[in-house]
Design a protein around this motif. Structure first.
Motif, mmCIF file in Angstrom:
data_model
loop_
_atom_site.group_PDB
_atom_site.id
_atom_site.type_symbol
_atom_site.label_atom_id
_atom_site.label_comp_id
_atom_site.label_asym_id
_atom_site.label_seq_id
_atom_site.Cartn_x
_atom_site.Cartn_y
_atom_site.Cartn_z
ATOM 1 N N ALA A 168 -18.699 -26.211 34.687
ATOM 2 C CA ALA A 168 -19.330 -24.898 34.537
ATOM 3 C C ALA A 168 -18.347 -23.866 33.997
ATOM 4 O O ALA A 168 -18.713 -23.022 33.173
ATOM 5 N N LEU A 169 -17.092 -23.926 34.449
ATOM 6 C CA LEU A 169 -16.074 -23.025 33.913
ATOM 7 C C LEU A 169 -15.824 -23.321 32.440
ATOM 8 O O LEU A 169 -15.657 -22.410 31.626
ATOM 9 N N GLY A 170 -15.810 -24.604 32.089
ATOM 10 C CA GLY A 170 -15.578 -24.989 30.705
ATOM 11 C C GLY A 170 -16.638 -24.468 29.760
ATOM 12 O O GLY A 170 -16.342 -24.133 28.610
ATOM 13 N N THR A 171 -17.871 -24.374 30.236
ATOM 14 C CA THR A 171 -18.955 -23.900 29.369
ATOM 15 C C THR A 171 -18.831 -22.410 29.038
ATOM 16 O O THR A 171 -19.563 -21.915 28.183
ATOM 17 N N THR A 172 -17.920 -21.716 29.699
ATOM 18 C CA THR A 172 -17.685 -20.297 29.380
ATOM 19 C C THR A 172 -16.570 -20.139 28.353
ATOM 20 O O THR A 172 -16.268 -19.021 27.941
ATOM 21 N N LEU A 173 -15.930 -21.248 27.955
ATOM 22 C CA LEU A 173 -14.799 -21.196 27.036
ATOM 23 C C LEU A 173 -15.234 -21.646 25.644
ATOM 24 O O LEU A 173 -15.484 -22.822 25.422
ATOM 25 N N ASP A 174 -15.333 -20.703 24.732
ATOM 26 C CA ASP A 174 -15.700 -21.014 23.352
ATOM 27 C C ASP A 174 -14.417 -21.275 22.563
ATOM 28 O O ASP A 174 -13.606 -20.371 22.353
ATOM 29 N N LEU A 175 -14.229 -22.513 22.117
ATOM 30 C CA LEU A 175 -12.999 -22.878 21.411
ATOM 31 C C LEU A 175 -12.868 -22.171 20.063
ATOM 32 O O LEU A 175 -11.785 -22.129 19.484
ATOM 33 N N HIS A 176 -13.962 -21.597 19.559
ATOM 34 C CA HIS A 176 -13.883 -20.819 18.321
ATOM 35 C C HIS A 176 -12.993 -19.595 18.498
ATOM 36 O O HIS A 176 -12.431 -19.078 17.526
ATOM 37 N N LEU A 177 -12.893 -19.109 19.752
ATOM 38 C CA LEU A 177 -12.101 -17.903 20.003
ATOM 39 C C LEU A 177 -10.622 -18.126 19.690
ATOM 40 O O LEU A 177 -9.931 -17.217 19.255
ATOM 41 N N VAL A 178 -10.145 -19.342 19.950
ATOM 42 C CA VAL A 178 -8.750 -19.646 19.627
ATOM 43 C C VAL A 178 -8.540 -19.544 18.116
ATOM 44 O O VAL A 178 -7.552 -19.005 17.640
ATOM 45 N N TRP A 179 -9.504 -20.068 17.350
ATOM 46 C CA TRP A 179 -9.411 -20.003 15.900
ATOM 47 C C TRP A 179 -9.509 -18.566 15.399
ATOM 48 O O TRP A 179 -8.773 -18.162 14.490
ATOM 49 N N SER A 180 -10.411 -17.785 16.018
ATOM 50 C CA SER A 180 -10.593 -16.388 15.596
ATOM 51 C C SER A 180 -9.329 -15.568 15.828
ATOM 52 O O SER A 180 -8.962 -14.724 15.017
ATOM 53 N N ALA A 181 -8.683 -15.803 16.944
ATOM 54 C CA ALA A 181 -7.471 -15.048 17.261
ATOM 55 C C ALA A 181 -6.270 -15.566 16.488
ATOM 56 O O ALA A 181 -5.261 -14.880 16.374
ATOM 57 N N ALA A 213 -9.697 2.786 23.046
ATOM 58 C CA ALA A 213 -10.852 2.323 22.264
ATOM 59 C C ALA A 213 -10.433 1.507 21.044
ATOM 60 O O ALA A 213 -11.052 0.494 20.713
ATOM 61 N N ASN A 214 -9.379 1.943 20.354
ATOM 62 C CA ASN A 214 -8.937 1.227 19.160
ATOM 63 C C ASN A 214 -8.385 -0.149 19.486
ATOM 64 O O ASN A 214 -8.474 -1.073 18.667
ATOM 65 N N ALA A 215 -7.807 -0.286 20.661
ATOM 66 C CA ALA A 215 -7.188 -1.560 21.038
ATOM 67 C C ALA A 215 -8.181 -2.536 21.659
ATOM 68 O O ALA A 215 -7.936 -3.751 21.676
ATOM 69 N N ALA A 216 -9.307 -2.015 22.143
ATOM 70 C CA ALA A 216 -10.197 -2.830 22.968
ATOM 71 C C ALA A 216 -10.794 -4.033 22.233
ATOM 72 O O ALA A 216 -10.867 -5.136 22.779
ATOM 73 N N LYS A 217 -11.215 -3.844 20.975
ATOM 74 C CA LYS A 217 -11.889 -4.933 20.264
ATOM 75 C C LYS A 217 -10.958 -6.118 20.030
ATOM 76 O O LYS A 217 -11.277 -7.270 20.359
ATOM 77 N N SER A 218 -9.793 -5.852 19.451
ATOM 78 C CA SER A 218 -8.849 -6.944 19.208
ATOM 79 C C SER A 218 -8.325 -7.504 20.518
ATOM 80 O O SER A 218 -8.070 -8.718 20.630
ATOM 81 N N ALA A 219 -8.174 -6.646 21.531
ATOM 82 C CA ALA A 219 -7.688 -7.111 22.823
ATOM 83 C C ALA A 219 -8.665 -8.089 23.460
ATOM 84 O O ALA A 219 -8.259 -9.063 24.097
ATOM 85 N N THR A 220 -9.957 -7.840 23.286
ATOM 86 C CA THR A 220 -10.970 -8.738 23.850
ATOM 87 C C THR A 220 -10.829 -10.150 23.294
ATOM 88 O O THR A 220 -10.866 -11.133 24.030
ATOM 89 N N VAL A 221 -10.641 -10.253 21.978
ATOM 90 C CA VAL A 221 -10.487 -11.562 21.339
ATOM 91 C C VAL A 221 -9.196 -12.233 21.792
ATOM 92 O O VAL A 221 -9.166 -13.439 22.090
ATOM 93 N N LEU A 222 -8.109 -11.455 21.870
ATOM 94 C CA LEU A 222 -6.819 -12.017 22.269
ATOM 95 C C LEU A 222 -6.840 -12.485 23.727
ATOM 96 O O LEU A 222 -6.307 -13.549 24.052
ATOM 97 N N VAL A 223 -7.446 -11.684 24.596
ATOM 98 C CA VAL A 223 -7.534 -12.077 26.004
ATOM 99 C C VAL A 223 -8.389 -13.330 26.149
ATOM 100 O O VAL A 223 -8.051 -14.246 26.911
ATOM 101 N N ALA A 224 -9.506 -13.379 25.416
ATOM 102 C CA ALA A 224 -10.362 -14.570 25.468
ATOM 103 C C ALA A 224 -9.594 -15.798 24.989
ATOM 104 O O ALA A 224 -9.755 -16.905 25.536
ATOM 105 N N SER A 225 -8.764 -15.627 23.992
ATOM 106 C CA SER A 225 -7.944 -16.734 23.513
ATOM 107 C C SER A 225 -6.950 -17.167 24.579
ATOM 108 O O SER A 225 -6.722 -18.365 24.784
#
Length: 322
Positions: free
Chosen positions: A209-222, A280-292
């Motif tokens: 169930a934890l794994g299903t919350t991890l989108d491996l595309h996020l690593v590529w995006s970051a 606010a300026n940092a939040a969008k990129s930070a979200t992707v980096l944290v998800a990665s």
């Protein structure tokens, strides 16, 4: 077929194999849970209920005499992560301030991304690894560490005025299943054996169930920056937490297992930005980096924890003979 034996040959296999399977499925078919619905669909989003049951079962194996050890370990690891987050915030805050890097290899990196990644431990992963490589008290320590979940610690670290509060209901809710399990186990030895024996069987289910919350595309995006952040968080946190764990009588394994980023940390940057517009300026990129960082630390931590545990166990007898 020797499925269980094969899975257990992988470091932390009962955790990492279902976790990886869940991540691969949700990456390849992100709407699979919605497609099947019913029990299958709920399993794709059901880590928290399973973890709640896991807490009860695990709590039943903790004797009242062991409680001080749970508080000691959880408090020490929590304190170390908070201090590490504050240090990162102070140092990077002086260099970057509240704004992200705008150019170069580190474009998008920000104080917010680093602090949010450091502050929140992946509790499910930590408990599963400690259930496999540590003690019951070490696994139960996350009930104390759960205070770091959500934006609270990050907001405090970044000094967001007027939002440094934590609802008492959330604090009680974080430890209530464990406390119920402890009460049942200490009142009835049969319940302790019954519930305690069920805890290991729950690990593959909440891992999936934890794994299903991890989108491996996020690593590529970051890109490489996200990979770098995840590895830096894992190794940097591990060095500090190993030292702290050893100071309180452990062998460092719990410190490595706690050196991760929780899935809900990915929501923290936007919550912080909503509270303080300067981020606010940092939040969008930070979200992707944290998800990665969530993905990278979740996938690498089990292997690092298993390796450290194996080294610590083989080293202990030699120390005893010296």
């Amino acid at each position: 077929m020797k499925i269980k034996q094969t899975v257990e040959r992988v470091p932390g296999g009962l955790m990492t194999v279902p976790l990886g399977l869940g991540a691969l499925l949700t990456t390849a078919a992100p709407h699979m849970g919605e497609f099947f619905g019913s029990f299958t669909g709920v399993l794709f989003t059901g880590a928290l209920p399973i973890l709640a049951v896991f807490y009860v079962c695990m709590g039943s194996t903790i004797s009242a005499r062991a409680l001080p050890g749970v508080v000691k370990r959880g408090g020490a690891l929590l304190g170390a992560k908070v201090v590490l987050g504050v240090l990162c915030g102070v140092v990077l805050g002086r260099i970057l301030g509240a704004q992200p890097v705008t150019a170069g290899w580190f474009a998008g990196m920000s104080t917010l991304a680093v602090v949010a990644s450091v502050n929140d431990t992946n509790g499910g992963l930590y408990m599963a690894l400690m259930r496999r490589y540590g003690t019951t008290e070490e696994a139960g320590a996350y009930s104390i560490m759960a205070v770091e979940s959500g934006p609270f610690i990050t907001m405090v670290t970044l000094g967001v005025a007027g939002l440094a509060s934590f609802p008492w209901q959330t604090m009680v809710g974080a430890i209530l299943p464990l406390c119920i399990g402890m009460a049942l186990g200490n009142l009835d030895s049969e319940l302790r054996e019954f519930l305690g024996s069920a805890a290991p069987a729950l690990i593959p289910f909440f891992a999936f169930a934890l794994g299903t919350t991890l989108d491996l595309h996020l690593v590529w995006s970051a890109g490489l920056l996200g990979l770098f952040l995840g590895i830096a968080v894992l190794l940097g946190s591990a060095l500090v937490l190993i030292a702290v764990d050893k100071l309180i009588g452990g062998n460092g394994t719990a410190g490595v297992a706690a050196a991760t980023t929780a899935g809900n940390a990915a929501a923290v940057p936007m919550l912080v930005a909503a509270a303080d517009p300067q981020y606010a300026n940092a939040a969008k990129s930070a979200t992707v980096l944290v998800a990665s960082s969530v993905v990278v630390t979740s996938l690498l931590a089990p292997f690092l924890t298993a390796s450290w545990h194996r080294w610590a166990v083989t080293k202990a007898p030699r120390n005893g003979r010296n």
